[in-house]
Design a protein around this motif. Structure first.
Motif, PDB file in Angstrom:
ATOM      1  N   ARG A  22       0.831  -1.201   0.000  1.00 50.52           N
ATOM      2  CA  ARG A  22       0.000   0.000   0.000  1.00 50.52           C
ATOM      3  C   ARG A  22       0.863   1.247   0.000  1.00 50.52           C
ATOM      4  NH1 ARG A  22      -5.293  -0.016   3.653  1.00 50.52           N
ATOM      5  NH2 ARG A  22      -5.461   1.867   2.387  1.00 50.52           N
ATOM      6  N   ALA A  23       1.975   1.235   0.728  1.00 54.70           N
ATOM      7  CA  ALA A  23       2.864   2.396   0.749  1.00 54.70           C
ATOM      8  C   ALA A  23       3.495   2.628  -0.619  1.00 54.70           C
ATOM      9  CB  ALA A  23       3.947   2.197   1.802  1.00 54.70           C
ATOM     10  N   LEU A  24       3.868   1.542  -1.318  1.00 51.69           N
ATOM     11  CA  LEU A  24       4.429   1.697  -2.651  1.00 51.69           C
ATOM     12  C   LEU A  24       3.407   2.257  -3.628  1.00 51.69           C
ATOM     13  CD1 LEU A  24       6.758   1.279  -4.609  1.00 51.69           C
ATOM     14  CD2 LEU A  24       6.013  -1.102  -4.903  1.00 51.69           C
ATOM     15  N   ALA A  25       2.168   1.768  -3.551  1.00 45.18           N
ATOM     16  CA  ALA A  25       1.111   2.294  -4.422  1.00 45.18           C
ATOM     17  C   ALA A  25       0.830   3.761  -4.117  1.00 45.18           C
ATOM     18  CB  ALA A  25      -0.157   1.461  -4.254  1.00 45.18           C
ATOM     19  N   LEU A  26       0.823   4.108  -2.839  1.00 46.93           N
ATOM     20  CA  LEU A  26       0.587   5.498  -2.457  1.00 46.93           C
ATOM     21  C   LEU A  26       1.725   6.403  -2.927  1.00 46.93           C
ATOM     22  CD1 LEU A  26      -1.091   7.589  -0.934  1.00 46.93           C
ATOM     23  CD2 LEU A  26       0.146   6.953   1.154  1.00 46.93           C
ATOM     24  N   ARG A 104     -19.465   7.635  -2.935  1.00 45.08           N
ATOM     25  CA  ARG A 104     -19.461   7.977  -1.504  1.00 45.08           C
ATOM     26  C   ARG A 104     -18.301   7.312  -0.783  1.00 45.08           C
ATOM     27  NH1 ARG A 104     -21.999   3.984   1.601  1.00 45.08           N
ATOM     28  NH2 ARG A 104     -23.064   2.352   0.387  1.00 45.08           N
ATOM     29  N   HIS A 105     -17.934   6.080  -1.180  1.00 45.59           N
ATOM     30  CA  HIS A 105     -16.791   5.436  -0.554  1.00 45.59           C
ATOM     31  C   HIS A 105     -15.499   6.170  -0.892  1.00 45.59           C
ATOM     32  CE1 HIS A 105     -19.846   2.217  -1.211  1.00 45.59           C
ATOM     33  NE2 HIS A 105     -19.539   1.906   0.038  1.00 45.59           N
ATOM     34  N   ALA A 106     -15.340   6.535  -2.162  1.00 48.47           N
ATOM     35  CA  ALA A 106     -14.139   7.275  -2.548  1.00 48.47           C
ATOM     36  C   ALA A 106     -14.101   8.656  -1.911  1.00 48.47           C
ATOM     37  CB  ALA A 106     -14.070   7.394  -4.068  1.00 48.47           C
ATOM     38  N   LEU A 107     -15.260   9.284  -1.724  1.00 44.59           N
ATOM     39  CA  LEU A 107     -15.303  10.603  -1.103  1.00 44.59           C
ATOM     40  C   LEU A 107     -14.853  10.548   0.351  1.00 44.59           C
ATOM     41  CD1 LEU A 107     -16.056  13.598  -1.255  1.00 44.59           C
ATOM     42  CD2 LEU A 107     -18.405  12.955  -0.659  1.00 44.59           C
ATOM     43  N   VAL A 108     -15.339   9.576   1.104  1.00 49.05           N
ATOM     44  CA  VAL A 108     -14.934   9.442   2.505  1.00 49.05           C
ATOM     45  C   VAL A 108     -13.446   9.112   2.603  1.00 49.05           C
ATOM     46  CG1 VAL A 108     -15.314   8.141   4.628  1.00 49.05           C
ATOM     47  CG2 VAL A 108     -17.259   8.801   3.220  1.00 49.05           C
ATOM     48  N   ARG A 109     -12.969   8.224   1.747  1.00 41.82           N
ATOM     49  CA  ARG A 109     -11.542   7.885   1.768  1.00 41.82           C
ATOM     50  C   ARG A 109     -10.687   9.099   1.435  1.00 41.82           C
ATOM     51  NH1 ARG A 109      -9.067   3.213   1.041  1.00 41.82           N
ATOM     52  NH2 ARG A 109      -7.903   4.102  -0.710  1.00 41.82           N
ATOM     53  N   GLY A 110     -11.103   9.898   0.435  1.00 41.76           N
ATOM     54  CA  GLY A 110     -10.332  11.078   0.078  1.00 41.76           C
ATOM     55  C   GLY A 110     -10.360  12.151   1.154  1.00 41.76           C
ATOM     56  N   ALA A 111     -11.537  12.347   1.787  1.00 41.69           N
ATOM     57  CA  ALA A 111     -11.626  13.359   2.846  1.00 41.69           C
ATOM     58  C   ALA A 111     -10.773  12.982   4.053  1.00 41.69           C
ATOM     59  CB  ALA A 111     -13.091  13.550   3.251  1.00 41.69           C
ATOM     60  N   MET A 112     -10.802  11.711   4.439  1.00 44.79           N
ATOM     61  CA  MET A 112      -9.963  11.280   5.553  1.00 44.79           C
ATOM     62  C   MET A 112      -8.491  11.237   5.154  1.00 44.79           C
ATOM     63  SD  MET A 112     -11.954  10.990   8.071  1.00 44.79           S
ATOM     64  CE  MET A 112     -10.694  10.319   9.158  1.00 44.79           C
ATOM     65  N   GLY A 113      -8.214  11.031   3.864  1.00 42.82           N
ATOM     66  CA  GLY A 113      -6.823  11.025   3.429  1.00 42.82           C
ATOM     67  C   GLY A 113      -6.161  12.376   3.561  1.00 42.82           C
ATOM     68  N   VAL A 114      -6.940  13.465   3.501  1.00 40.23           N
ATOM     69  CA  VAL A 114      -6.362  14.788   3.705  1.00 40.23           C
ATOM     70  C   VAL A 114      -5.773  14.907   5.099  1.00 40.23           C
ATOM     71  CG1 VAL A 114      -6.898  17.252   3.795  1.00 40.23           C
ATOM     72  CG2 VAL A 114      -7.910  15.826   2.026  1.00 40.23           C
ATOM     73  N   VAL A 115      -6.448  14.307   6.076  1.00 41.53           N
ATOM     74  CA  VAL A 115      -5.989  14.406   7.465  1.00 41.53           C
ATOM     75  C   VAL A 115      -4.884  13.406   7.752  1.00 41.53           C
ATOM     76  CG1 VAL A 115      -6.709  14.266   9.880  1.00 41.53           C
ATOM     77  CG2 VAL A 115      -8.252  15.243   8.165  1.00 41.53           C
ATOM     78  N   GLU A 116      -5.095  12.141   7.394  1.00 39.23           N
ATOM     79  CA  GLU A 116      -4.149  11.104   7.813  1.00 39.23           C
ATOM     80  C   GLU A 116      -2.998  10.886   6.841  1.00 39.23           C
ATOM     81  OE1 GLU A 116      -5.788   7.206   7.935  1.00 39.23           O
ATOM     82  OE2 GLU A 116      -7.210   7.573   6.304  1.00 39.23           O
ATOM     83  N   LEU A 118      -2.049  13.664   3.966  1.00 38.72           N
ATOM     84  CA  LEU A 118      -1.449  14.931   3.575  1.00 38.72           C
ATOM     85  C   LEU A 118      -0.981  15.741   4.780  1.00 38.72           C
ATOM     86  CD1 LEU A 118      -3.842  16.038   0.682  1.00 38.72           C
ATOM     87  CD2 LEU A 118      -1.609  14.947   0.515  1.00 38.72           C
ATOM     88  N   MET A 119      -1.822  15.884   5.782  1.00 41.99           N
ATOM     89  CA  MET A 119      -1.488  16.749   6.913  1.00 41.99           C
ATOM     90  C   MET A 119      -0.476  16.114   7.857  1.00 41.99           C
ATOM     91  SD  MET A 119      -5.258  18.365   7.769  1.00 41.99           S
ATOM     92  CE  MET A 119      -4.542  19.414   9.045  1.00 41.99           C
ATOM     93  N   THR A 120      -0.440  14.799   7.931  1.00 44.29           N
ATOM     94  CA  THR A 120       0.515  14.122   8.829  1.00 44.29           C
ATOM     95  C   THR A 120       1.587  13.359   8.075  1.00 44.29           C
ATOM     96  OG1 THR A 120      -0.885  12.146   8.961  1.00 44.29           O
ATOM     97  CG2 THR A 120      -1.275  13.890  10.577  1.00 44.29           C
ATOM     98  N   LEU A 121       1.690  13.583   6.748  1.00 43.07           N
ATOM     99  CA  LEU A 121       2.697  12.917   5.910  1.00 43.07           C
ATOM    100  C   LEU A 121       2.599  11.395   5.993  1.00 43.07           C
ATOM    101  CD1 LEU A 121       5.811  15.206   6.560  1.00 43.07           C
ATOM    102  CD2 LEU A 121       4.138  15.316   4.693  1.00 43.07           C
ATOM    103  N   GLY A 122       1.399  10.884   6.158  1.00 40.96           N
ATOM    104  CA  GLY A 122       1.175   9.445   6.148  1.00 40.96           C
ATOM    105  C   GLY A 122       1.472   8.732   7.439  1.00 40.96           C
ATOM    106  N   THR A 123       1.811   9.462   8.513  1.00 41.03           N
ATOM    107  CA  THR A 123       2.147   8.801   9.779  1.00 41.03           C
ATOM    108  C   THR A 123       0.937   8.118  10.391  1.00 41.03           C
ATOM    109  OG1 THR A 123       3.841  10.497  10.156  1.00 41.03           O
ATOM    110  CG2 THR A 123       3.167   9.158  12.044  1.00 41.03           C
TER     111      THR A 123
END
Length: 295
Positions: A22-26, A104-116, A118-123
């Motif tokens: 998953r990290a490689l894909a990301l 809706r699934h992609a929207l929730v994943r994208g919205a939470m991805g901003v926090v977990e 982008l904002m925390t550099l994936g930590t």
């Protein structure tokens, strides 16, 4: 493998993707998205150089939301969970029941991805994926999704070992019609994996399977034959019978059934033409009388 239960109570064997894949894909997705974001930012900076600071700030925020947040959501929605990085790594985002994701699934994943991400550099995403039993991040938990592996290596199957030479042909009179297919499958699986089992455990399994075969066939094994050798001999006899039955059903070249019919035979078998003498007199046409109707 993870047992995913669908809405029809069907258990799907899916292999969840773990943190390294998953990290490689990301990482691949991030390289593509950030490259596109930088190009769009430079283009907007050149195009909006004559605007004021407020307009430039609004354009920057809009480009950030559209490229870094909206583009991954659109890609996952249109591709049903396969972004460029996931496609390269053989991954896919699916629902908890194994079905394809929706907007809706992609929207929730994208919205939470901003926090977990982008904002925390994936930590936060890495920690959540390590803690989860199925490698899910927080966005997957809220969206009800799961990242699975599509390219699963096929299991190596080995052939059934042949029976000992001194057992070949000793079970020709054995009645195998009452042996169910499930028992045959168990015997085959044991014979292909018996060298990987503990000797004591393998002996107990072989004795149990041999007892079930004896109960189905009604004939005890020969004296002094080990249980594993008895199973191999019976399976070999069944394979030999299947091979004889298959070859007997196939037409043999040169046999009367497969040879074409010669032209002389087909000509002799065709009906003979009707001779003129065999036609009855009543069937002859009427003779001309020489009378012609008036014009």
């Amino acid at each position: 493998m993870s047992g995913v239960v669908t809405g029809d109570a069907v258990v799907l064997g899916l292999q969840p993707a773990r943190l390294p894949s998953r990290a490689l894909a990301l990482l691949l997705d991030a390289l593509v998205v950030w490259a596109a974001y930088l190009l769009i930012t430079v283009g907007l900076a050149l195009a909006t150089a004559s605007l004021d600071d407020a307009a430039q700030t609004a354009m920057s925020i809009a480009s950030f939301l559209l490229v870094l947040v909206g583009a991954p959501i659109a890609v996952e929605t249109l591709s049903h969970g396969r972004s460029l990085g996931k496609l390269a790594c053989g991954l896919r985002v699916v629902r908890d029941d194994g079905g394809p994701i929706r907007f809706r699934h992609a929207l929730v994943r994208g919205a939470m991805g901003v926090v977990e991400i982008l904002m925390t550099l994936g930590t936060v995403a890495c920690i959540a994926s390590l803690v989860s039993a199925r490698g899910r991040r927080i966005g997957d938990v809220f969206a009800g999704t799961l990242v699975v592996r599509e390219r699963v290596p096929a299991a190596r199957t080995s052939a059934v070992p042949p029976p000992p030479p001194w057992l070949v042909g000793r079970f020709t009179e054995l009645d195998l019609s009452a042996v169910p297919d499930g028992l045959w499958l168990e015997v085959r699986q044991y014979l292909t994996r018996m060298r990987q089992l503990d000797p004591a455990v393998g002996q107990r399994i072989a004795e149990r399977l041999a007892d079930e075969l004896v109960a189905r066939t009604g004939t005890p094994p020969p004296a002094g034959v080990p249980a594993a050798a008895y199973l191999a001999g019976v399976v070999g006899e069944r394979q030999a019978r299947d091979a004889r039955r298959a070859f007997a059903a196939a037409p043999v070249p040169g046999s009367p059934a497969s040879s074409p019919v010669p032209p002389s035979a087909s000509a002799s078998s065709s009906p003979s033409p009707v001779s003129p003498s065999s036609v009855s007199p009543s069937a002859e046409p009427e003779r001309a009388t020489g009378f012609a109707p008036p014009a």
